[in-house]
Design a protein around this motif. Sequence first.
Motif, mmCIF file in Angstrom:
data_model
loop_
_atom_site.group_PDB
_atom_site.id
_atom_site.type_symbol
_atom_site.label_atom_id
_atom_site.label_comp_id
_atom_site.label_asym_id
_atom_site.label_seq_id
_atom_site.Cartn_x
_atom_site.Cartn_y
_atom_site.Cartn_z
ATOM 1 N N PHE A 220 -6.994 -6.441 -4.485
ATOM 2 C CA PHE A 220 -5.735 -7.152 -4.680
ATOM 3 C C PHE A 220 -4.782 -7.024 -3.481
ATOM 4 O O PHE A 220 -3.765 -7.700 -3.424
ATOM 5 N N ASN A 221 -5.130 -6.130 -2.544
ATOM 6 C CA ASN A 221 -4.264 -5.862 -1.403
ATOM 7 C C ASN A 221 -4.736 -6.550 -0.129
ATOM 8 O O ASN A 221 -4.003 -6.615 0.849
ATOM 9 N N SER A 222 -5.967 -7.096 -0.150
ATOM 10 C CA SER A 222 -6.476 -7.780 1.037
ATOM 11 C C SER A 222 -5.763 -9.129 1.181
ATOM 12 O O SER A 222 -5.228 -9.678 0.217
ATOM 13 N N ASN A 223 -5.781 -9.665 2.383
ATOM 14 C CA ASN A 223 -5.033 -10.880 2.693
ATOM 15 C C ASN A 223 -5.522 -12.107 1.920
ATOM 16 O O ASN A 223 -6.730 -12.372 1.928
ATOM 17 N N PRO A 224 -4.653 -12.869 1.267
ATOM 18 C CA PRO A 224 -3.221 -12.617 1.072
ATOM 19 C C PRO A 224 -3.002 -11.629 -0.082
ATOM 20 O O PRO A 224 -3.555 -11.801 -1.160
ATOM 21 N N ALA A 225 -2.203 -10.626 0.145
ATOM 22 C CA ALA A 225 -2.027 -9.549 -0.826
ATOM 23 C C ALA A 225 -1.251 -10.016 -2.055
ATOM 24 O O ALA A 225 -0.243 -10.698 -1.945
ATOM 25 N N ASN A 226 -1.760 -9.619 -3.229
ATOM 26 C CA ASN A 226 -1.040 -9.846 -4.481
ATOM 27 C C ASN A 226 -0.079 -8.707 -4.779
ATOM 28 O O ASN A 226 0.823 -8.846 -5.613
ATOM 29 N N ILE A 227 -0.308 -7.565 -4.108
ATOM 30 C CA ILE A 227 0.496 -6.374 -4.351
ATOM 31 C C ILE A 227 0.448 -5.481 -3.118
ATOM 32 O O ILE A 227 -0.563 -5.447 -2.404
ATOM 33 N N PHE A 228 1.538 -4.787 -2.858
ATOM 34 C CA PHE A 228 1.596 -3.809 -1.772
ATOM 35 C C PHE A 228 1.606 -2.405 -2.358
ATOM 36 O O PHE A 228 2.101 -2.191 -3.465
ATOM 37 N N MET A 229 1.077 -1.450 -1.621
ATOM 38 C CA MET A 229 1.084 -0.068 -2.099
ATOM 39 C C MET A 229 2.449 0.583 -1.927
ATOM 40 O O MET A 229 2.793 1.510 -2.654
ATOM 41 N N GLY A 230 3.241 0.095 -0.952
ATOM 42 C CA GLY A 230 4.539 0.685 -0.686
ATOM 43 C C GLY A 230 4.419 2.092 -0.133
ATOM 44 O O GLY A 230 3.309 2.616 0.065
ATOM 45 N N ASP A 231 5.559 2.711 0.130
ATOM 46 C CA ASP A 231 5.552 4.104 0.576
ATOM 47 C C ASP A 231 4.969 5.008 -0.506
ATOM 48 O O ASP A 231 4.425 6.074 -0.214
ATOM 49 N N THR A 232 5.067 4.576 -1.764
ATOM 50 C CA THR A 232 4.477 5.318 -2.877
ATOM 51 C C THR A 232 2.995 5.533 -2.645
ATOM 52 O O THR A 232 2.451 6.599 -2.971
ATOM 53 N N GLY A 233 2.340 4.531 -2.074
ATOM 54 C CA GLY A 233 0.916 4.636 -1.814
ATOM 55 C C GLY A 233 0.588 5.231 -0.467
ATOM 56 O O GLY A 233 -0.269 6.112 -0.348
ATOM 57 N N VAL A 303 -6.634 -8.770 13.025
ATOM 58 C CA VAL A 303 -6.108 -7.447 13.363
ATOM 59 C C VAL A 303 -6.681 -6.395 12.416
ATOM 60 O O VAL A 303 -7.181 -5.343 12.851
ATOM 61 N N VAL A 304 -6.614 -6.689 11.126
ATOM 62 C CA VAL A 304 -7.086 -5.717 10.126
ATOM 63 C C VAL A 304 -8.576 -5.452 10.293
ATOM 64 O O VAL A 304 -9.024 -4.300 10.276
ATOM 65 N N THR A 305 -9.363 -6.507 10.482
ATOM 66 C CA THR A 305 -10.820 -6.344 10.630
ATOM 67 C C THR A 305 -11.159 -5.514 11.859
ATOM 68 O O THR A 305 -11.998 -4.604 11.803
ATOM 69 N N VAL A 306 -10.512 -5.821 12.986
ATOM 70 C CA VAL A 306 -10.765 -5.066 14.221
ATOM 71 C C VAL A 306 -10.381 -3.605 14.038
ATOM 72 O O VAL A 306 -11.099 -2.697 14.473
#
Length: 322
Positions: A220-233, A303-306
Amino acid sequence: MDTMKLGMLAMLLSMLLVWLATPRVLPILHRLHFGQAIREEGPQSHMKKSGTPTMGGLIIQGGVLLSALVIGFASGAVDFFPLLVMIAFGAIGFIDDFIKVSKKHNLGLRAWQKLVLQFVAAGAVAVYGYLSPAVGSEMYIPFFHIYLDFGLWYIPFTMFAVMAVTNAVNLTDGLDGLASGVTAVVCIFFFAASVMGFGSLSTTIFIGAVMGGCLGFLRFNSNPANIFMGDTGSMALGGAVIVMAMLTKMQLFVLLAGCLYVVEALSVIIQVGYFKLTGGKRFFKMAPIHHHFELKGWSEVRVVTVFWVVTAIFVAIAFLAI
């Protein structure tokens, strides 16, 4: 059942729990208006992400906690220390996130407030590690194949390492799937090292659970993300990475397996230092360095893949250093 199978079972259970829980938590986060506030000075392409639910790190922590406890109790190998470290730093991140979402801007805890909380938590972790027979003050030295006893120096060194790693992982969490994917790859190294005898059964189970939590969240976090982990994560994952390094006595290997974290943190230090020395000039187009590549024209996915591939390469180097 042997160590590797139990660790893999913890990974699969954690991944499944996070995978199933996330779509059920998403509507709750929407109703609570726990949306991400995007900093205005960041890449303009990120503005469309404003309002995306954040604090997904709570789901990761929940999956890791349940998986580690279920498999741990079933196998008679439970260690609460790494779980408490993960939760403690996740709590610092949660406070930061909660302030951001409640005030509807991207400024949470003040820098000094966050550093004080991290310093206290890092001190407790370092002292416990030094006094604990299961951890101790020895560290395995890359390439030299020896253990070195740091004695009392273990405490300040570990405090620095804990704060450095948690903040570095936090800085890495800037693109969809970046921090969760990189951390999953880093976990592969520590998981294998633990299975090879550098860690205990409970350590292997914990690492497997963290790896599974990251993989489940990536759905759910891969592009395009449905949710972010935030600093909590990101703070929780930073705590998890450094504690698994402590439990395997491989803190120095974070510089290799977690080299991407180091590069992200160094890019910010270089940018700030260069800006001050030159009276306003920038060394990178933007820091952390993942934004630099974005502004050079790379797509977010590229960027993420590299960065995942680079992490895998350094994990391979870390294996050569054992």
